[in-house]
Design an enzyme around this catalytic site. Structure first.
Site, PDB file in Angstrom:
ATOM      1  CB  CYS A  60      -0.920   0.010   1.233  1.00  0.00           C
ATOM      2  SG  CYS A  60      -2.239   1.243   1.147  1.00  0.00           S
ATOM      3  CG  ASP A 114      -9.980  -8.860   4.396  1.00  0.00           C
ATOM      4  OD1 ASP A 114      -8.831  -9.239   4.100  1.00  0.00           O
ATOM      5  OD2 ASP A 114     -10.297  -7.666   4.466  1.00  0.00           O
TER       6      ASP A 114
END
Length: 401
Positions: A26, A289
């Site tokens: 990221c 997740d």
């Protein structure tokens, strides 16, 4: 989050797996991110094709949803997604395909937005409210504020006609400012708003943990049950005055759905976990997740099929454990029908009788459900009579007169 974007759910019982094309990579370093420590790597073309083939073959419904998550999925070039779309077409065999992509919005360009529009992507934008509230935790890898870049990305989506949703976290920085938070999204023209509470804990080694863990401490950016309840009530009161039917708030829609005995559309308020899994860049599949830990590893698509993993005993046990593990207080609660104990990742408290496995946010949810109960009853009556639930706004106007 892995929280789900607002999209029609055309599936009877779909097999659903989220993809991480850039893994945990990221360009942001948000304080509360639970995924950055999961490691890097990129999804290879070979694994992308193997996943697409298996995913398509496993589906029993005519529509298939691909969800691209991160990390930051826009770290992969447009060419990667062009390959993905070509593979989807190759293996579709007549099925309708939808694509959702969750992004922090800072890397959006005119070229990206044209691609997303032309290929009918639904885009989720991570943004936590007004500038000061957003920039409190959502900083770049270099430690710089990101709000202006995100807003530029939203402007580009609007310019090119890309459908987008706002997806926000509620954390220690913005939880005490519910009105400013909500009005910001209304003022920027947001039509679909999702928000989720930040509740994170770390063990003595500083590692993130989930579920029951006796030696874990809450992070400083987590919300308290009292804060969460007050936030929900305040946002609801602002929304119900004028925005019912024009700004769709996922949690409020889900609450009304449960009130009506319909599927709520989000797993947190469903009786069981969704059964939706996540695949990491190396092909390893996990139950959820929020549970990317070794204990919740289902296998790898190089050795096992997605169908076998998601229909297997381990995943089915995970799915139904949500309802099987409710505490006595939860089972006796008047609002069990609309909460169902919320997400198992938050079940680390004890109930009123000292039983472990109770939801940490229970007090906040109870406050909210009690606060909206009369309105939910009213809107349900309107629906049953063939009228609009938005009539609840007139009810509130009349109560002021």
């Amino acid at each position: 989050m892995t929280e789900e974007m607002h999209i029609a759910r055309p599936f009877g019982r779909p097999l659903y797996v989220m993809l991480k094309p850039a893994g945990a990579r990221c360009n942001m370093a948000c304080s509360y991110c639970y995924y950055l420590e999961k490691g890097g790597g990129l999804l290879s073309d070979a694994l992308l094709e193997e996943f697409t083939r298996q995913y398509m073959e496993a589906q029993t419904m005519p529509q298939v949803l691909f969800t691209w998550h991160g990390g930051e999925p826009l770290l992969r070039p447009i060419a990667f997604y062009e390959k993905a779309l070509a593979l989807q077409r190759r293996y579709a065999h007549g099925r309708q395909i939808d694509n959702c992509l969750q992004t922090n919005g800072t890397l959006l360009t005119d070229e990206w937005c044209r691609f997303l529009r032309d290929n009918h992507f639904l885009v989720g934008i991570s943004i936590d409210g007004p500038q000061a509230l957003h920039d409190a935790h959502r900083l770049t890898v270099g430690g710089k504020p990101s709000w202006q870049q995100v807003m530029r990305g939203i402007d580009l989506l609007e310019k090119h006609g890309v459908q987008w949703n706002a997806m926000a976290t509620v954390n220690a920085a913005n939880v005490e400012h519910p009105i400013a938070f909500y009005r910001f999204f209304r003022d920027i023209g947001c039509r679909y708003l999702q928000f989720t509470p930040v509740v994170e804990r770390r063990d003595a080694r500083g590692q993130l943990v989930t579920g029951m863990h006796s030696q874990a401490a809450l992070t400083s950016w987590s919300v308290t049950p009292r804060q969460w309840g007050a936030f929900l009530c305040a946002v609801y009161d602002e929304w119900v005055q004028r925005d019912v039917g024009t700004l769709f708030v996922q949690l409020f829609d889900a609450t009304l759905a449960n009130w009506a005995g319909q599927p709520p559309g989000i797993c947190a308020l469903s009786p069981t976990c969704s059964g939706g899994a996540v695949m990491d860049v190396d092909g390893t599949v996990y139950s959820c997740d929020h549970f990317v830990f070794p204990a919740y590893c289902l296998g790898n698509i190089r050795q096992q099929s997605l169908t076998a993993m998601l229909n297997g005993e381990q995943q089915q046990r995970f799915v139904f454990q949500k309802s099987a593990a409710l505490t006595p207080q939860c089972r006796a609660c008047d609002f069990r029908f609309t909460c169902h104990g919320e997400c198992p990742r938050n079940r680390f408290a004890v109930d009123s009788q000292g039983n472990p496995g109770h939801n940490y946010l229970c007090q906040g949810y109870q406050q909210f459900f009690a606060h909206v109960a009369a309105d939910m009853d009213f809107m349900l009556d309107e629906l049953r009579a063939g009228r609009s639930p938005a009539n609840v706004m007139a009810r509130h106007t009349a109560s002021k007169d």
